[in-house]
Design a protein around this motif. Sequence first.
Motif, PDB file in Angstrom:
ATOM      1  N   GLU A 101     -82.918  50.683  36.001  1.00  0.00           N
ATOM      2  CA  GLU A 101     -82.530  49.489  36.763  1.00  0.00           C
ATOM      3  C   GLU A 101     -81.888  49.940  38.061  1.00  0.00           C
ATOM      4  OE1 GLU A 101     -80.262  46.708  34.375  1.00  0.00           O
ATOM      5  OE2 GLU A 101     -81.269  47.429  32.584  1.00  0.00           O
ATOM      6  N   PRO A 109     -83.398  43.092  32.335  1.00  0.00           N
ATOM      7  CA  PRO A 109     -82.357  43.736  31.516  1.00  0.00           C
ATOM      8  C   PRO A 109     -82.926  44.659  30.445  1.00  0.00           C
ATOM      9  CG  PRO A 109     -82.606  41.423  30.930  1.00  0.00           C
ATOM     10  CD  PRO A 109     -83.450  41.634  32.132  1.00  0.00           C
ATOM     11  N   TYR A 110     -84.230  44.600  30.218  1.00  0.00           N
ATOM     12  CA  TYR A 110     -84.844  45.476  29.212  1.00  0.00           C
ATOM     13  C   TYR A 110     -85.408  46.751  29.850  1.00  0.00           C
ATOM     14  CZ  TYR A 110     -84.649  41.368  26.205  1.00  0.00           C
ATOM     15  OH  TYR A 110     -84.216  40.290  25.477  1.00  0.00           O
ATOM     16  N   ALA A 111     -85.359  46.855  31.160  1.00  0.00           N
ATOM     17  CA  ALA A 111     -85.993  47.997  31.834  1.00  0.00           C
ATOM     18  C   ALA A 111     -85.226  49.283  31.581  1.00  0.00           C
ATOM     19  CB  ALA A 111     -86.074  47.726  33.335  1.00  0.00           C
ATOM     20  N   HIS A 112     -85.963  50.380  31.495  1.00  0.00           N
ATOM     21  CA  HIS A 112     -85.342  51.694  31.332  1.00  0.00           C
ATOM     22  C   HIS A 112     -84.535  52.048  32.583  1.00  0.00           C
ATOM     23  CE1 HIS A 112     -86.046  56.224  30.201  1.00  0.00           C
ATOM     24  NE2 HIS A 112     -84.827  55.995  30.597  1.00  0.00           N
ATOM     25  N   PRO A 167     -83.925  46.736  24.672  1.00  0.00           N
ATOM     26  CA  PRO A 167     -83.878  47.473  25.941  1.00  0.00           C
ATOM     27  C   PRO A 167     -84.541  48.837  25.812  1.00  0.00           C
ATOM     28  CG  PRO A 167     -81.743  46.521  25.461  1.00  0.00           C
ATOM     29  CD  PRO A 167     -82.571  46.336  24.226  1.00  0.00           C
ATOM     30  N   PHE A 168     -85.379  49.164  26.790  1.00  0.00           N
ATOM     31  CA  PHE A 168     -86.050  50.458  26.791  1.00  0.00           C
ATOM     32  C   PHE A 168     -85.137  51.511  27.420  1.00  0.00           C
ATOM     33  CE2 PHE A 168     -90.753  49.845  25.951  1.00  0.00           C
ATOM     34  CZ  PHE A 168     -90.574  48.662  25.272  1.00  0.00           C
ATOM     35  N   GLY A 169     -85.357  52.747  27.071  1.00  0.00           N
ATOM     36  CA  GLY A 169     -84.556  53.825  27.641  1.00  0.00           C
ATOM     37  C   GLY A 169     -84.533  55.019  26.724  1.00  0.00           C
ATOM     38  N   ARG A 170     -83.466  55.746  26.774  1.00  0.00           N
ATOM     39  CA  ARG A 170     -83.257  56.837  25.813  1.00  0.00           C
ATOM     40  C   ARG A 170     -82.399  56.307  24.702  1.00  0.00           C
ATOM     41  NH1 ARG A 170     -80.749  62.331  27.877  1.00  0.00           N
ATOM     42  NH2 ARG A 170     -80.089  62.433  25.719  1.00  0.00           N
ATOM     43  N   ARG A 171     -82.967  56.150  23.531  1.00  0.00           N
ATOM     44  CA  ARG A 171     -82.220  55.553  22.422  1.00  0.00           C
ATOM     45  C   ARG A 171     -82.012  56.617  21.350  1.00  0.00           C
ATOM     46  NH1 ARG A 171     -82.433  49.611  22.680  1.00  0.00           N
ATOM     47  NH2 ARG A 171     -81.682  49.726  20.543  1.00  0.00           N
ATOM     48  N   ASP A 172     -81.177  57.592  21.694  1.00  0.00           N
ATOM     49  CA  ASP A 172     -80.942  58.713  20.783  1.00  0.00           C
ATOM     50  C   ASP A 172     -80.432  58.255  19.424  1.00  0.00           C
ATOM     51  OD1 ASP A 172     -81.583  60.147  22.993  1.00  0.00           O
ATOM     52  OD2 ASP A 172     -79.647  61.139  23.240  1.00  0.00           O
ATOM     53  N   GLU A 173     -79.710  57.144  19.431  1.00  0.00           N
ATOM     54  CA  GLU A 173     -79.041  56.715  18.205  1.00  0.00           C
ATOM     55  C   GLU A 173     -79.985  55.990  17.249  1.00  0.00           C
ATOM     56  OE1 GLU A 173     -78.853  55.569  21.167  1.00  0.00           O
ATOM     57  OE2 GLU A 173     -78.404  53.442  21.284  1.00  0.00           O
TER      58      GLU A 173
END
Lengths: 229, 338
Positions: free
Chosen positions: B185, B180-183, B13-19
């Motif tokens: 939705e 479901p992979y969109a930053h 999934p794309f987005g903010r993946r700080d972790e």
Amino acid sequence: MPVDLELEAVLRPIQYPMVPYPPKVITLANGKKMVVRQAVREDVPEILKSVHPCLFIERDYYDIVSARLYGELLAWYRYRVKSEYCLMGQVDGFLVGVVNGRMENEKVGMSYHTLAIDRGLRIGSHLFAAKMEYHMEYLNQEEVLIVAESPIGFRRWMIEYPLEKTTIPHELGGGDSYRLTREIYFNAKPRLVVGDRPVPQELMDEATTAIKFADDDTIRERIAGLKGR
Amino acid sequence: MRDVAIIGVGMIPFGRRDEDTLMDMLAYASLKALDDARLGEKSVDAVYVANMGGGILQRQTAIASSLVDRLSLLPAAAETIENGPASGASAIKNGMLGIAAGFYETVLVVGGEKMREVTGWRATDFVASMTHPQAEYPYGITLPGMAGMFTRLGMEKHGVTREHLLAVSLKNQEMGTLNPYAHVEMALDRDGIFDSPHAVVNNPTSADPLHLYDLCPVSDGAAAIVLSSVDFAKKLGKPYAVIAGFGQATDTHTLAEREDPTDLKAVTLAAQQAFAMAKIKPADIDVGMWPNYTMPLPSSKSPRVNMSVFSRRGRAAKPPQPVRLVSVVRSRSTSPAA
């Protein structure tokens, strides 16, 4: 808890008269209508229910902002802060954001905090703008002092308006404050301050009947964006 | 030259993946693709990593070598492909060539970026590093700024209107709700971002005439595919797709040197090559998509033609029959289509 009224009179700070903030409605990017209205002191216990889950979200300094907001609202509720107010945003009755501030004196306002409980819809921007609108157009103050805890806040307030840097220290020991003047506010108003008045009666009824709250997990997901993981 | 098959795909999934670190994301997507390929304990012969920002944003180089070790794919060959926003398509092309030429039997291709590690203006500055270092960058041009000027030209030359741009925004956001992979939705509302006077805050001008929702979000994410020869794919006994064609062409670096900036010659040439190799015509295409950081910029008279990845309806429903795909990926100066 017994209260010594004589001592209480000493402990309670002076209160400036706070004029009412007329409610307004804002159409969000997803088409939903957000009612922005002024909270009354008796709303505080309910509002704190939505602030509480944010205390444990590190992302974008939600934990610090929430902890400070929690304390400020509690201080207002229990008469331990001078001339505080609170505005809130509601969509379908649900609390989606909270902003607060106070009057430092009759001419100078102090912006406290902005908490967007639902993200990605510029709710924080709308509510911060409402807060500045209250200081400038209803309290008729000459300036508002503002600090930001998060980079997002810095971008939204300091850069977008843009605010004027001062050397006045942050009330809680943070960085120096920035200043919103009347000139900056009215220059920024056409592109940052929106809302329709009066609020249609059915929307107002929905907002005032009860403040609805999303559950903790929903709030956490909306803020931290942990979808699909 | 032999045909090349896609035998596995993976995406996070794309987005903010700080972790997650950049290497984490590349590894997650790769493992998904390798699992999908069902290679079992078998490694791949080579790994191609598409990445543009690692050297600047994460101060990490030799990313492909690092990933091979991270995934325990030693001693697979490793190469990082940096070709601006076309890095992904370039990496696929290079992986494909390695198999088509007979050097490799299986190749992992993975692309990823971690752009939310820096503030928006630093990310914008990083992307602007693809502009000409003497003729463009020193004057403050950014990619959104360039896209704004492109769009303005398109409006003047081809009649593109804000209504056209709005229709694309609404469509793209709606598609995001199905992915479901969109930053992002979240479906948008025309009133909220266009008609209402409140839209001035909800959808502010970013690079006139482009507004916030005309531009893509800045995301962290990664995706991977596993390629093999068709002979190898057949032995797996599972559905696979065959890359029917690809093309690549390059135009001048500075936009000012182009005879007509709105005529994206590299895209046209790359597409022509891809169609010729696949032995199909544009008329054979049912659905198209044009991945880009902002609004598609008109190289034809219809603004709708440019959003294009194509799949042949019906063929995909009959695995393991080959599926034909044609996609167009554009960077500023080079345009692979695969």
